[in-house]
Design an enzyme around this catalytic site. Structure first.
Site, PDB file in Angstrom:
ATOM      1  N   ASP A 187      -1.086 -18.095  -2.226  1.00  0.00           N
ATOM      2  CA  ASP A 187       0.283 -17.646  -2.512  1.00  0.00           C
ATOM      3  C   ASP A 187       0.402 -16.125  -2.646  1.00  0.00           C
ATOM      4  O   ASP A 187       1.263 -15.626  -3.369  1.00  0.00           O
ATOM      5  CB  ASP A 187       0.841 -18.312  -3.799  1.00  0.00           C
ATOM      6  CG  ASP A 187       0.746 -19.818  -3.742  1.00  0.00           C
ATOM      7  OD1 ASP A 187       1.051 -20.376  -2.668  1.00  0.00           O
ATOM      8  OD2 ASP A 187       0.361 -20.438  -4.742  1.00  0.00           O
ATOM      9  N   LYS A 236       0.367 -14.277   2.456  1.00  0.00           N
ATOM     10  CA  LYS A 236      -0.401 -14.061   3.700  1.00  0.00           C
ATOM     11  C   LYS A 236       0.456 -14.303   4.932  1.00  0.00           C
ATOM     12  O   LYS A 236       0.336 -13.618   5.938  1.00  0.00           O
ATOM     13  CB  LYS A 236      -1.618 -14.997   3.768  1.00  0.00           C
ATOM     14  CG  LYS A 236      -2.678 -14.702   2.753  1.00  0.00           C
ATOM     15  CD  LYS A 236      -3.815 -15.694   2.845  1.00  0.00           C
ATOM     16  CE  LYS A 236      -3.440 -17.107   2.499  1.00  0.00           C
ATOM     17  NZ  LYS A 236      -3.013 -17.340   1.123  1.00  0.00           N
ATOM     18  N   GLY A 258       0.869 -24.418   2.851  1.00  0.00           N
ATOM     19  CA  GLY A 258       2.276 -24.381   3.259  1.00  0.00           C
ATOM     20  C   GLY A 258       2.720 -22.976   3.595  1.00  0.00           C
ATOM     21  O   GLY A 258       2.406 -22.048   2.865  1.00  0.00           O
ATOM     22  N   HIS A 259       3.373 -22.771   4.734  1.00  0.00           N
ATOM     23  CA  HIS A 259       3.978 -21.466   4.956  1.00  0.00           C
ATOM     24  C   HIS A 259       5.316 -21.602   5.671  1.00  0.00           C
ATOM     25  O   HIS A 259       5.549 -22.525   6.430  1.00  0.00           O
ATOM     26  CB  HIS A 259       3.030 -20.501   5.686  1.00  0.00           C
ATOM     27  CG  HIS A 259       2.363 -21.079   6.885  1.00  0.00           C
ATOM     28  ND1 HIS A 259       1.054 -21.455   6.887  1.00  0.00           N
ATOM     29  CD2 HIS A 259       2.826 -21.345   8.115  1.00  0.00           C
ATOM     30  CE1 HIS A 259       0.744 -21.937   8.066  1.00  0.00           C
ATOM     31  NE2 HIS A 259       1.792 -21.878   8.843  1.00  0.00           N
ATOM     32  N   GLN A 262      -5.289 -20.470   1.744  1.00  0.00           N
ATOM     33  CA  GLN A 262      -5.695 -20.380   0.325  1.00  0.00           C
ATOM     34  C   GLN A 262      -6.173 -18.949   0.001  1.00  0.00           C
ATOM     35  O   GLN A 262      -5.675 -18.013   0.604  1.00  0.00           O
ATOM     36  CB  GLN A 262      -6.767 -21.435  -0.007  1.00  0.00           C
ATOM     37  CG  GLN A 262      -6.253 -22.872   0.024  1.00  0.00           C
ATOM     38  CD  GLN A 262      -6.259 -23.495   1.393  1.00  0.00           C
ATOM     39  OE1 GLN A 262      -7.247 -23.428   2.094  1.00  0.00           O
ATOM     40  NE2 GLN A 262      -5.176 -24.136   1.791  1.00  0.00           N
TER      41      GLN A 262
END
Ligand code: IMP
Length: 465
Positions: free
Chosen positions: A12, A15, A39-40, A239
């Site tokens: 988080d 990135k 998740g992005h 991550q």
């Protein structure tokens, strides 16, 4: 040229925005570890896309590779690809034959183990996507690889060995009544999750589709050929460093290596090739954390997540934490739960810089801290009366560390869009001082400063490609 993007903290860090910004110049975007636990959100052409497995380059017409270090859930993969196709995107995604396959029973086991651990407050707070159990089967030399899906004989043979083992684990060790329940807590159909014939039919079909659509590659050879052709490659780490299975805060980690070494092992290119490029560490200007584990610079606790939380944080810390949480949108994307927040932690960042060899830093969320009177950074820890410049190897020792802070004057809220356009010199002076301190402590230059969620809300100092 190769550019590797690595999270320097706990995931988080933003990135996605950096991959999006620098990825514009890349021809190929590669994921080298993890699976659909990442998740992005990508905004492109006014449209918002939420992806968890497919690299964000898919929306921008790049070639995308899921490397051998990834664990791939074909259900998620094809759901995401189909959803993109429905929206008029024609993604080019390749999957390494050596990548491992997440099967439904991995998700079931992930959920059960978390439930059991939670009885003693030992849960990791996983994403429940079956990541850990899939890597367990990989390390146990009983996993299924993507390449196995296109060979029916091998597929059946592997399933016949591994499914009864996992079924026995679920039934005999964890006491799950597979016959009597239709679905588990996460909605996985338990009967078919452990049924060799059903799995064989479903996964053979995925294999057929991967093959027919020309998605299968030997990742290392594929990437080496493209490099020889002069193409630009970007590695998209998922991550973050402190979630790395080796270098993170074990056991509160994911089961792969987000650190830069993972890019070599997880893609089939050599460490020399990866290390010969740029490695950009993405740093959020403060710290946030999901779930349990130590966090010496935490401002105020969050119930159920902060170890030993008794609701007794002082009022000022609570106020600051709430301010940063609100300004930074620090709430879980799926659960909406508040994230734990704290000050920037240099011992953690020194550890991240050493493990990945950052050549540049991307400092995000500098706008989030605007408006505070004072901003702090843990410059070191105190442990057993000694000063410590990096993090201890065990969570127990880490939890005993007291931060030693350096304090900075805060900076005002300004027109960040203007700053992004006008350049670094237009950042508030105190923000510059803060960033330059971090950069000099880590002996790494700042390449980009994030001052808002959009990719144009970035102050770019260096372009790695
Ligand atoms: P897993 O990867 O689902 O096994 O979860 C292991 C740990 O990594 C948990 O603490 C998760 O919250 C964390 N984690 C996994 N993926 C992400 C991510 O993309 N961002 C932040 N934390 C993550």
């Amino acid at each position: 040229m190769i550019v590797t993007i690595v999270g320097a903290q706990l995931g988080d860090e933003g990135k996605g925005g950096i991959v999006d910004l620098y990825g514009e110049a890349a021809d190929i975007v590669v994921r080298y570890q993890g699976g659909d636990n990442a998740g992005h959100t990508v905004v492109h052409g006014g449209e918002e896309y939420k992806l968890s497995l497919v690299p964000s380059g898919a929306i921008r017409g790049k070639t995308n590779v899921l490397g051998n270090g990834c664990v791939v859930n074909p259900r998620t993969l094809f759901d995401e690809l189909d959803a993109l196709c429905e929206r008029g995107v024609d993604p080019d995604v390749r999957v390494a034959r050596r990548a491992h396959v997440i099967l439904p029973y991995h998700r079931v086991l992930d959920g059960i183990e978390e439930t059991v651990k939670s009885e003693d407050d030992q849960e990791v707070g996983t994403t429940g996507r079956g990541i850990g159990p899939t890597y367990e089967d990989k390390a146990g030399r009983r996993g299924l690889r993507i390449g196995d899906l296109v060979d029916p004989e091998v597929l059946r043979e592997r399933l016949e060995y591994v499914v009864p083992l996992n079924r026995a684990l679920a039934e005999d060790v964890f006491g799950i009544a597979i016959e009597d329940a239709d679905v588990d807590a996460t909605g996985v159909d338990l009967e078919t999750a452990f049924d060799v014939d059903a799995l064989f039919e479903e996964y053979r079909e995925y294999g057929r589709r991967l093959d027919e659509e020309g998605m299968l590659v030997d990742a290392g050879a594929f990437l080496a050929d493209r490099l020889d052709d002069g193409e630009q490659i970007m590695f998209e780490g998922a991550q973050g460093t402190i979630l790395d299975i080796d270098h993170g805060n074990y056991p509160y980690v994911t089961s792969s290596n987000p650190t830069a070494g993972g890019a070599a092992v997880g893609s089939g290119l050599s460490p020399g090739v990866v290390g010969g490029g740029e490695v950009i560490g993405v740093v959020k200007a403060y710290l946030s954390r999901v779930g349990s584990g130590p966090m010496p610079t935490e401002l105020a606790g969050v119930e159920d997540d902060t170890p030993g939380y008794d609701g007794a944080a002082d009022e000022r810390a609570e106020e600051l934490a709430t301010y940063i949480r609100e300004e930074g949108g620090e709430y879980g994307t799926v659960t909406g739960r508040p994230r734990r927040v704290g000050w920037l932690d240099l011992p953690m960042l020194r550890h991240a810089t050493r493990t990945s060899g950052f050549t540049g830093l991307a400092a995000n969320h500098v706008d989030t801290l605007a408006g505070l009177d004072e901003v702090k950074v843990a410059r070191a820890y105190r442990l057993d009366g000694e000063e410590l410049r990096t993090i201890p190897a065990t969570v127990e020792r880490w939890a005993e560390c007291e931060p030693i802070y350096r304090s900075f004057d805060g900076w005002p809220d300004v027109d960040w869009d203007y700053v992004a356009e006008a350049g670094y010199d237009k950042l508030p002076e105190n923000a510059q001082e803060y960033l330059e301190y971090v950069s000099s402590e880590l002996e790494t230059p700042i390449y980009v400063v994030g001052v808002g969620p959009g990719r144009e809300q970035s102050v770019v100092l260096e372009h790695p490609f």
